[in-house]
Design a protein around this motif. Structure first.
Motif, PDB file in Angstrom:
ATOM      1  N   LEU A 233      25.512-105.654   1.577  1.00 42.83           N
ATOM      2  CA  LEU A 233      25.271-105.023   2.872  1.00 42.83           C
ATOM      3  C   LEU A 233      24.493-103.714   2.744  1.00 42.83           C
ATOM      4  CD1 LEU A 233      28.775-105.643   4.449  1.00 42.83           C
ATOM      5  CD2 LEU A 233      26.614-106.675   5.183  1.00 42.83           C
ATOM      6  N   GLY A 234      24.246-103.270   1.517  1.00 37.45           N
ATOM      7  CA  GLY A 234      23.447-102.069   1.312  1.00 37.45           C
ATOM      8  C   GLY A 234      24.160-100.918   0.635  1.00 37.45           C
ATOM      9  N   ALA A 235      25.421-101.087   0.249  1.00 36.94           N
ATOM     10  CA  ALA A 235      26.141-100.021  -0.453  1.00 36.94           C
ATOM     11  C   ALA A 235      25.584 -99.890  -1.872  1.00 36.94           C
ATOM     12  CB  ALA A 235      27.636-100.333  -0.517  1.00 36.94           C
ATOM     13  N   ARG A 236      25.793 -98.703  -2.449  1.00 36.53           N
ATOM     14  CA  ARG A 236      25.426 -98.523  -3.853  1.00 36.53           C
ATOM     15  C   ARG A 236      26.623 -97.971  -4.600  1.00 36.53           C
ATOM     16  NH1 ARG A 236      24.042 -93.049  -4.557  1.00 36.53           N
ATOM     17  NH2 ARG A 236      23.667 -92.047  -2.538  1.00 36.53           N
ATOM     18  N   LEU A 237      26.748 -98.372  -5.840  1.00 32.79           N
ATOM     19  CA  LEU A 237      27.870 -97.981  -6.681  1.00 32.79           C
ATOM     20  C   LEU A 237      27.691 -96.546  -7.170  1.00 32.79           C
ATOM     21  CD1 LEU A 237      30.470 -98.937  -8.134  1.00 32.79           C
ATOM     22  CD2 LEU A 237      28.992 -99.584 -10.053  1.00 32.79           C
ATOM     23  N   LEU A 238      28.726 -95.715  -6.982  1.00 33.93           N
ATOM     24  CA  LEU A 238      28.725 -94.350  -7.492  1.00 33.93           C
ATOM     25  C   LEU A 238      29.606 -94.209  -8.733  1.00 33.93           C
ATOM     26  CD1 LEU A 238      29.089 -92.288  -4.173  1.00 33.93           C
ATOM     27  CD2 LEU A 238      26.984 -92.868  -5.408  1.00 33.93           C
ATOM     28  N   LEU A 239      30.712 -94.961  -8.757  1.00 32.93           N
ATOM     29  CA  LEU A 239      31.657 -94.864  -9.867  1.00 32.93           C
ATOM     30  C   LEU A 239      32.379 -96.187 -10.038  1.00 32.93           C
ATOM     31  CD1 LEU A 239      33.309 -93.044 -11.911  1.00 32.93           C
ATOM     32  CD2 LEU A 239      34.925 -92.703 -10.043  1.00 32.93           C
ATOM     33  N   ASP A 240      32.463 -96.647 -11.273  1.00 31.03           N
ATOM     34  CA  ASP A 240      33.241 -97.834 -11.624  1.00 31.03           C
ATOM     35  C   ASP A 240      34.409 -97.361 -12.466  1.00 31.03           C
ATOM     36  OD1 ASP A 240      34.387-100.056 -12.845  1.00 31.03           O
ATOM     37  OD2 ASP A 240      32.468-101.032 -13.249  1.00 31.03           O
ATOM     38  N   ARG A 241      35.602 -97.386 -11.881  1.00 27.58           N
ATOM     39  CA  ARG A 241      36.808 -96.989 -12.599  1.00 27.58           C
ATOM     40  C   ARG A 241      37.780 -98.161 -12.649  1.00 27.58           C
ATOM     41  NH1 ARG A 241      40.276 -92.150 -10.346  1.00 27.58           N
ATOM     42  NH2 ARG A 241      41.642 -93.841  -9.743  1.00 27.58           N
ATOM     43  N   THR A 242      37.232 -99.369 -12.770  1.00 30.29           N
ATOM     44  CA  THR A 242      38.084-100.559 -12.774  1.00 30.29           C
ATOM     45  C   THR A 242      38.841-100.730 -14.083  1.00 30.29           C
ATOM     46  OG1 THR A 242      36.167-101.910 -13.398  1.00 30.29           O
ATOM     47  CG2 THR A 242      36.720-101.796 -11.050  1.00 30.29           C
ATOM     48  N   ASP A 243      38.491 -99.959 -15.115  1.00 32.45           N
ATOM     49  CA  ASP A 243      39.220-100.043 -16.378  1.00 32.45           C
ATOM     50  C   ASP A 243      40.464 -99.160 -16.394  1.00 32.45           C
ATOM     51  OD1 ASP A 243      37.864 -97.641 -16.395  1.00 32.45           O
ATOM     52  OD2 ASP A 243      37.117 -97.846 -18.452  1.00 32.45           O
ATOM     53  N   ASP A 244      40.734 -98.426 -15.331  1.00 37.11           N
ATOM     54  CA  ASP A 244      41.915 -97.577 -15.229  1.00 37.11           C
ATOM     55  C   ASP A 244      43.123 -98.457 -14.919  1.00 37.11           C
ATOM     56  OD1 ASP A 244      44.054 -95.969 -14.177  1.00 37.11           O
ATOM     57  OD2 ASP A 244      42.614 -94.388 -13.729  1.00 37.11           O
ATOM     58  N   PRO A 245      44.101 -98.538 -15.844  1.00 39.55           N
ATOM     59  CA  PRO A 245      45.242 -99.434 -15.615  1.00 39.55           C
ATOM     60  C   PRO A 245      46.153 -98.997 -14.465  1.00 39.55           C
ATOM     61  CG  PRO A 245      45.574 -98.127 -17.605  1.00 39.55           C
ATOM     62  CD  PRO A 245      44.187 -97.821 -17.116  1.00 39.55           C
ATOM     63  N   ASP A 246      46.154 -97.695 -14.135  1.00 35.73           N
ATOM     64  CA  ASP A 246      47.031 -97.207 -13.078  1.00 35.73           C
ATOM     65  C   ASP A 246      46.418 -97.305 -11.689  1.00 35.73           C
ATOM     66  OD1 ASP A 246      49.084 -96.494 -14.878  1.00 35.73           O
ATOM     67  OD2 ASP A 246      48.024 -94.622 -15.344  1.00 35.73           O
ATOM     68  N   GLU A 247      45.107 -97.075 -11.576  1.00 29.64           N
ATOM     69  CA  GLU A 247      44.453 -97.118 -10.269  1.00 29.64           C
ATOM     70  C   GLU A 247      42.989 -97.552 -10.438  1.00 29.64           C
ATOM     71  OE1 GLU A 247      44.654 -94.535  -6.268  1.00 29.64           O
ATOM     72  OE2 GLU A 247      43.772 -93.464  -7.961  1.00 29.64           O
ATOM     73  N   PRO A 248      42.776 -98.855 -10.647  1.00 28.47           N
ATOM     74  CA  PRO A 248      41.394 -99.327 -10.756  1.00 28.47           C
ATOM     75  C   PRO A 248      40.697 -99.201  -9.402  1.00 28.47           C
ATOM     76  CG  PRO A 248      42.889-101.187 -10.648  1.00 28.47           C
ATOM     77  CD  PRO A 248      43.738 -99.938 -10.706  1.00 28.47           C
ATOM     78  N   LEU A 249      39.469 -98.703  -9.416  1.00 26.75           N
ATOM     79  CA  LEU A 249      38.757 -98.572  -8.152  1.00 26.75           C
ATOM     80  C   LEU A 249      37.262 -98.473  -8.362  1.00 26.75           C
ATOM     81  CD1 LEU A 249      37.639 -95.419  -7.678  1.00 26.75           C
ATOM     82  CD2 LEU A 249      40.050 -95.009  -7.282  1.00 26.75           C
ATOM     83  N   TYR A 250      36.562 -98.708  -7.276  1.00 30.57           N
ATOM     84  CA  TYR A 250      35.127 -98.455  -7.187  1.00 30.57           C
ATOM     85  C   TYR A 250      34.935 -97.360  -6.141  1.00 30.57           C
ATOM     86  CZ  TYR A 250      34.001-102.862  -9.565  1.00 30.57           C
ATOM     87  OH  TYR A 250      33.882-103.873 -10.470  1.00 30.57           O
ATOM     88  N   VAL A 251      33.989 -96.477  -6.405  1.00 34.93           N
ATOM     89  CA  VAL A 251      33.517 -95.556  -5.376  1.00 34.93           C
ATOM     90  C   VAL A 251      32.094 -95.997  -5.078  1.00 34.93           C
ATOM     91  CG1 VAL A 251      33.027 -93.179  -4.716  1.00 34.93           C
ATOM     92  CG2 VAL A 251      34.946 -93.673  -6.262  1.00 34.93           C
ATOM     93  N   LEU A 252      31.853 -96.320  -3.817  1.00 34.66           N
ATOM     94  CA  LEU A 252      30.539 -96.749  -3.367  1.00 34.66           C
ATOM     95  C   LEU A 252      30.052 -95.799  -2.289  1.00 34.66           C
ATOM     96  CD1 LEU A 252      32.375 -99.805  -3.462  1.00 34.66           C
ATOM     97  CD2 LEU A 252      30.001-100.314  -3.971  1.00 34.66           C
TER      98      LEU A 252
END
Length: 136
Positions: free
Chosen positions: A104-123
Motif C-alpha cells: 500500500l506504500g509503507a516503507r520499513l524503518l526498523l525490523d525488530r522481529t528477532d526480539d524474543p520479548d517484543e518482535p515488531l516492525y516500525v513502518l
C-alpha cells in the motif's frame, strides 16, 4: 462534576489527504464517513477526511498541510511526535500485514522481529508517519 473528554479520532497532518486516507483505509479496513468517499467524477479537492468503523465509530481524520517534514526516526533530528501501535494475531500475520502495508506504500524503518520479548516492525505510511506493527 463533569465527565472526562472522549477521544473522537486521531488527526494526521498530510500534504496528500486522499492518498493518506486511502492508505489507512485499506490497511485497517475502515470506511469513509458519509460524504467523504472518493468522488465519482474524479474531482477531489478534499482537505479534511474522516475514516470510521463500519458502525460509524470515528478512528482517523486527515488534515491537509502545505508542508510536512517527515520524521527522521530513529535519528532525533525531526522527532516522531506521534505514532500508532497496531497489533496482529501472531508472527505469521505479522509478516502478512507487513507485506500488505508495503504494497500500500509503507516503507520499513526498523525490523525488530528477532526480539524474543517484543518482535515488531516500525513502518512509515506514504507521508512518513511511523507506526508499529506487532503481535498482541
Amino acid at each position: 462534576m463533569g465527565t472526562s473528554p472522549r477521544l473522537l479520532h486521531t488527526v494526521i497532518d498530510t500534504t496528500d489527504v486522499r492518498g493518506s486516507a486511502e492508505f489507512w483505509r485499506e490497511l485497517l479496513g475502515l470506511v469513509y464517513r458519509p460524504g467523504d468517499e472518493v468522488p465519482a467524477d474524479g474531482a477531489d479537492d478534499a482537505d479534511w477526511l474522516v475514516l470510521t468503523e463500519a458502525d460509524g465509530t470515528r478512528r482517523l481524520a486527515f488534515q491537509e498541510v502545505e508542508e510536512l517534514t517527515p520524521t527522521t526516526w530513529p535519528a532525533h533530528d525531526v522527532p516522531m511526535q506521534l505514532h500508532l501501535d497496531l497489533t496482529v494475531e501472531d508472527a505469521e500475520d505479522l509478516e502478512r500485514q507487513r507485506a500488505r502495508a508495503e504494497a500500500l506504500g509503507a516503507r520499513l524503518l526498523l525490523d525488530r522481529t528477532d526480539d524474543p520479548d517484543e518482535p515488531l516492525y516500525v513502518l512509515a505510511d506514504p507521508s512518513g508517519h511511523p507506526f508499529c506493527l506487532f503481535p498482541g
